[in-house]
Enzyme design. Structure first.
Site, PDB file in Angstrom:
ATOM      1  N   ASN A   8      -3.340   4.304 -11.141  1.00  0.00           N
ATOM      2  CA  ASN A   8      -2.040   4.780 -10.655  1.00  0.00           C
ATOM      3  C   ASN A   8      -1.126   3.568 -10.468  1.00  0.00           C
ATOM      4  O   ASN A   8      -1.426   2.682  -9.660  1.00  0.00           O
ATOM      5  CB  ASN A   8      -2.251   5.530  -9.340  1.00  0.00           C
ATOM      6  CG  ASN A   8      -0.958   6.063  -8.757  1.00  0.00           C
ATOM      7  OD1 ASN A   8       0.066   5.378  -8.791  1.00  0.00           O
ATOM      8  ND2 ASN A   8      -0.989   7.256  -8.206  1.00  0.00           N
ATOM      9  N   HIS A  11       2.954   2.058  -7.514  1.00  0.00           N
ATOM     10  CA  HIS A  11       3.387   1.003  -6.594  1.00  0.00           C
ATOM     11  C   HIS A  11       4.079  -0.163  -7.297  1.00  0.00           C
ATOM     12  O   HIS A  11       4.768  -0.956  -6.654  1.00  0.00           O
ATOM     13  CB  HIS A  11       2.226   0.512  -5.744  1.00  0.00           C
ATOM     14  CG  HIS A  11       1.825   1.532  -4.717  1.00  0.00           C
ATOM     15  ND1 HIS A  11       2.714   2.029  -3.791  1.00  0.00           N
ATOM     16  CD2 HIS A  11       0.658   2.174  -4.493  1.00  0.00           C
ATOM     17  CE1 HIS A  11       2.100   2.925  -3.039  1.00  0.00           C
ATOM     18  NE2 HIS A  11       0.861   3.039  -3.447  1.00  0.00           N
ATOM     19  N   HIS A  51       3.516   9.273 -10.794  1.00  0.00           N
ATOM     20  CA  HIS A  51       3.998  10.393  -9.993  1.00  0.00           C
ATOM     21  C   HIS A  51       5.512  10.261  -9.884  1.00  0.00           C
ATOM     22  O   HIS A  51       6.016   9.321  -9.255  1.00  0.00           O
ATOM     23  CB  HIS A  51       3.346  10.305  -8.601  1.00  0.00           C
ATOM     24  CG  HIS A  51       3.674  11.446  -7.680  1.00  0.00           C
ATOM     25  ND1 HIS A  51       3.156  11.521  -6.418  1.00  0.00           N
ATOM     26  CD2 HIS A  51       4.452  12.540  -7.828  1.00  0.00           C
ATOM     27  CE1 HIS A  51       3.597  12.623  -5.820  1.00  0.00           C
ATOM     28  NE2 HIS A  51       4.396  13.254  -6.652  1.00  0.00           N
ATOM     29  N   ARG A  53       8.271  11.589  -8.051  1.00  0.00           N
ATOM     30  CA  ARG A  53       8.471  12.427  -6.858  1.00  0.00           C
ATOM     31  C   ARG A  53       9.869  13.033  -6.875  1.00  0.00           C
ATOM     32  O   ARG A  53      10.788  12.489  -7.489  1.00  0.00           O
ATOM     33  CB  ARG A  53       8.285  11.583  -5.595  1.00  0.00           C
ATOM     34  CG  ARG A  53       6.882  11.016  -5.448  1.00  0.00           C
ATOM     35  CD  ARG A  53       6.740  10.286  -4.131  1.00  0.00           C
ATOM     36  NE  ARG A  53       6.770  11.194  -3.014  1.00  0.00           N
ATOM     37  CZ  ARG A  53       5.713  11.514  -2.264  1.00  0.00           C
ATOM     38  NH1 ARG A  53       4.549  10.974  -2.496  1.00  0.00           N
ATOM     39  NH2 ARG A  53       5.831  12.351  -1.268  1.00  0.00           N
ATOM     40  N   ARG A  57      11.364   8.101  -5.290  1.00  0.00           N
ATOM     41  CA  ARG A  57      11.260   6.871  -4.492  1.00  0.00           C
ATOM     42  C   ARG A  57      10.582   5.728  -5.254  1.00  0.00           C
ATOM     43  O   ARG A  57      10.759   4.579  -4.901  1.00  0.00           O
ATOM     44  CB  ARG A  57      10.524   7.134  -3.192  1.00  0.00           C
ATOM     45  CG  ARG A  57       9.044   7.354  -3.353  1.00  0.00           C
ATOM     46  CD  ARG A  57       8.343   7.428  -2.026  1.00  0.00           C
ATOM     47  NE  ARG A  57       8.724   8.599  -1.273  1.00  0.00           N
ATOM     48  CZ  ARG A  57       7.966   9.145  -0.326  1.00  0.00           C
ATOM     49  NH1 ARG A  57       6.809   8.594  -0.021  1.00  0.00           N
ATOM     50  NH2 ARG A  57       8.348  10.215   0.319  1.00  0.00           N
ATOM     51  N   GLU A  78       1.412  13.125 -12.221  1.00  0.00           N
ATOM     52  CA  GLU A  78       1.245  13.738 -10.900  1.00  0.00           C
ATOM     53  C   GLU A  78       2.570  14.361 -10.499  1.00  0.00           C
ATOM     54  O   GLU A  78       3.624  13.736 -10.643  1.00  0.00           O
ATOM     55  CB  GLU A  78       0.874  12.622  -9.923  1.00  0.00           C
ATOM     56  CG  GLU A  78      -0.107  13.027  -8.879  1.00  0.00           C
ATOM     57  CD  GLU A  78      -0.444  11.855  -8.011  1.00  0.00           C
ATOM     58  OE1 GLU A  78       0.207  11.715  -6.965  1.00  0.00           O
ATOM     59  OE2 GLU A  78      -1.326  11.069  -8.371  1.00  0.00           O
ATOM     60  N   THR A 109       0.778  10.833  -0.721  1.00  0.00           N
ATOM     61  CA  THR A 109       0.274  12.203  -0.684  1.00  0.00           C
ATOM     62  C   THR A 109      -0.796  12.306   0.399  1.00  0.00           C
ATOM     63  O   THR A 109      -1.840  11.683   0.299  1.00  0.00           O
ATOM     64  CB  THR A 109      -0.313  12.574  -2.058  1.00  0.00           C
ATOM     65  OG1 THR A 109       0.603  12.152  -3.066  1.00  0.00           O
ATOM     66  CG2 THR A 109      -0.536  14.057  -2.173  1.00  0.00           C
ATOM     67  N   GLU A 159      -9.103  17.387  -8.521  1.00  0.00           N
ATOM     68  CA  GLU A 159      -9.238  16.024  -8.021  1.00  0.00           C
ATOM     69  C   GLU A 159      -9.507  16.147  -6.529  1.00  0.00           C
ATOM     70  O   GLU A 159      -8.659  16.657  -5.779  1.00  0.00           O
ATOM     71  CB  GLU A 159      -7.978  15.203  -8.287  1.00  0.00           C
ATOM     72  CG  GLU A 159      -8.124  13.777  -7.750  1.00  0.00           C
ATOM     73  CD  GLU A 159      -6.974  12.858  -8.129  1.00  0.00           C
ATOM     74  OE1 GLU A 159      -6.374  13.050  -9.215  1.00  0.00           O
ATOM     75  OE2 GLU A 159      -6.669  11.958  -7.334  1.00  0.00           O
ATOM     76  N   HIS A 199      -7.749   8.826  -3.985  1.00  0.00           N
ATOM     77  CA  HIS A 199      -6.964   8.517  -2.788  1.00  0.00           C
ATOM     78  C   HIS A 199      -7.729   7.613  -1.829  1.00  0.00           C
ATOM     79  O   HIS A 199      -8.788   7.986  -1.342  1.00  0.00           O
ATOM     80  CB  HIS A 199      -6.491   9.770  -2.033  1.00  0.00           C
ATOM     81  CG  HIS A 199      -5.145   9.550  -1.392  1.00  0.00           C
ATOM     82  ND1 HIS A 199      -4.980   8.796  -0.269  1.00  0.00           N
ATOM     83  CD2 HIS A 199      -3.909   9.945  -1.764  1.00  0.00           C
ATOM     84  CE1 HIS A 199      -3.699   8.750   0.034  1.00  0.00           C
ATOM     85  NE2 HIS A 199      -3.018   9.429  -0.867  1.00  0.00           N
TER      86      HIS A 199
HETATM   87  N1  PXP Z   1      -4.720  10.708  -6.531  1.00  0.00           N
HETATM   88  C1  PXP Z   1      -3.616  11.334  -6.045  1.00  0.00           C
HETATM   89  C2  PXP Z   1      -3.464  12.784  -6.305  1.00  0.00           C
HETATM   90  C3  PXP Z   1      -2.638  10.606  -5.338  1.00  0.00           C
HETATM   91  O1  PXP Z   1      -1.552  11.244  -4.848  1.00  0.00           O
HETATM   92  C4  PXP Z   1      -2.805   9.232  -5.162  1.00  0.00           C
HETATM   93  C5  PXP Z   1      -1.763   8.446  -4.436  1.00  0.00           C
HETATM   94  O2  PXP Z   1      -0.575   8.469  -5.119  1.00  0.00           O
HETATM   95  C6  PXP Z   1      -3.955   8.631  -5.694  1.00  0.00           C
HETATM   96  C7  PXP Z   1      -4.906   9.392  -6.353  1.00  0.00           C
HETATM   97  C8  PXP Z   1      -4.193   7.167  -5.568  1.00  0.00           C
HETATM   98  O3  PXP Z   1      -4.373   6.840  -4.246  1.00  0.00           O
HETATM   99  P1  PXP Z   1      -4.417   5.322  -3.813  1.00  0.00           P
HETATM  100  O4  PXP Z   1      -3.086   4.747  -4.145  1.00  0.00           O
HETATM  101  O5  PXP Z   1      -4.711   5.378  -2.360  1.00  0.00           O
HETATM  102  O6  PXP Z   1      -5.512   4.691  -4.624  1.00  0.00           O
END
Ligand code: PXP
Length: 259
Positions: A8, A11, A51, A53, A57, A78, A109, A159, A199
C-alpha cells in the site's frame, strides 16, 4: 506458492500532499507514487494497493490512472462504497477492488466494513464491480457473521482486519486475536473465498500471523513506507517479502484456488 505481498503506497501520497495539496500540479510533485510503485515492483511486491478516499487526502484520481497505465503489477483499488468510487473503479479497471468503510474523521481505515448490517448496498456494489470485470474483496473484521455475509454478497475475497491483533498489548490479547482471525480464515476458506489480511502489520508482529491458515495475500503499507525512510522502498519491500517466506508451507498448501 508463497504468501503474496500487496504494498500500500498511499503514504507516499500523504507526504506529497503535506506540501502540495493545494497546488494544481500536486500530482506531479514529490514524492511520486508512480516512482514508488516501480520501487515496490523492483523490491518484489506482488501487487499494489492504492486508496482514493472521498476527501482525496492522499491519492488523487490522476495517481490511480497513471499507476494503472504504467506499472506492470496487479492493482488493488481500495474504495468506499459510494457511487462516485464505483464510477471511478469501473473506468480505472483495477484487477481488484477492496471495499472499505470510510469516514472523514478517521486517520486511517479503523474498522471493517459492516457487510452484515449494510448487506444490500454492499451486495449491489460487488455486483456492479464484478460485472465490470473487477474481482472484489471485502475488508471485514474477523467475525463469523461478517464472513458469512461476505460470502453471500458474491464477493470473491475477504481481507481480514488485523488491526486489533496489531494493537494488542499483551500475549493473551494477541492470542485471542489470532484465535479470532483463525476462525474467520477457516470460515472464509470453507465458503470458497480467497482470504487476505491487512492493517497494522509490521516487521515485528508479522510472524504472529503464521498461525492463521489459508492466507493468500497480506496488504501492508505504513510499516513498509516507514522502513523505506531508512533503507529505501525497494529494500523495505524486499525485507518484508523475505520475512513472508516464513509462512508455513503446510498452512499455505491448503489455500483455495485464486481464480
Ligand atoms: N488493508 C486495508 C483495507 C487498509 O485500509 C489499510 C490501510 O490503508 C491497509 C491494509 C494497510 O494498513 P497499514 O498501512 O497499517 O499497513
Amino acid at each position: 506458492m508463497p504468501l503474496l505481498l500487496g504494498v500500500n503506497i498511499d503514504h507516499i501520497a500523504t507526504l506529497r500532499q503535506a506540501r502540495y495539496a493545494h497546488t494544481p500540479e500536486a500530482a506531479n510533485a514529490e514524492p511520486s507514487p508512480l516512482v514508488a510503485a516501480f520501487d515496490a515492483l523492483e523490491g518484489g511486491a506482488d501487487s499494489l494497493t492504492i486508496h482514493v478516499r472521498g476527501d482525496r487526502r492522499h491519492m488523487q484520481d490522476a495517481d490511480a490512472f497513471r499507476i494503472r497505465a504504467a506499472v506492470p503489477l496487479p492493482l488493488n483499488f481500495e474504495m468506499g462504497v459510494t457511487a462516485e468510487m464505483i464510477t471511478i473503479a469501473l473506468a480505472l479497471k483495477p484487477d481488484f477492488a477492496c471495499l472499505v468503510p470510510e469516514s472523514r474523521e478517521e486517520i486511517t481505515t479503523e474498522g471493517g466494513l459492516d457487510v452484515a448490517g449494510r448487506f444490500a448496498p454492499t451486495r449491489d456494489a460487488v455486483a456492479q464491480l464484478q460485472d465490470g470485470g473487477i474481482r472484489v474483496s471485502l475488508f471485514i473484521d474477523p467475525d463469523l457473521p461478517q464472513v458469512e455475509a461476505a460470502a453471500r454478497s458474491g464477493a470473491r475475497m475477504i481481507e481480514l482486519h488485523t488491526g486489533c491483533f496489531a494493537n494488542a498489548t499483551t500475549d493473551a490479547a494477541r492470542e485471542a486475536e489470532i484465535t479470532r482471525l483463525t476462525a474467520a480464515a477457516r470460515a472464509g476458506h470453507a465458503a470458497g473465498l480467497q482470504v487476505n489480511a491487512g492493517h497494522g502489520i509490521n516487521y515485528t508482529n508479522i510472524s504472529g500471523l503464521w498461525a492463521v491458515p489459508y492466507l493468500m495475500e497480506l496488504n501492508i503499507g505504513h510499516s513498509i513506507v516507514a522502513r523505506a525512510l531508512r533503507v529505501g522502498l525497494t529494500q523495505a519491500v524486499r525485507e518484508m517479502t523475505q520475512l513472508m517466506a516464513g509462512y508455513p508451507a503446510d498452512t499455505a498448501a491448503a489455500r483455495p484456488h485464486s481464480s
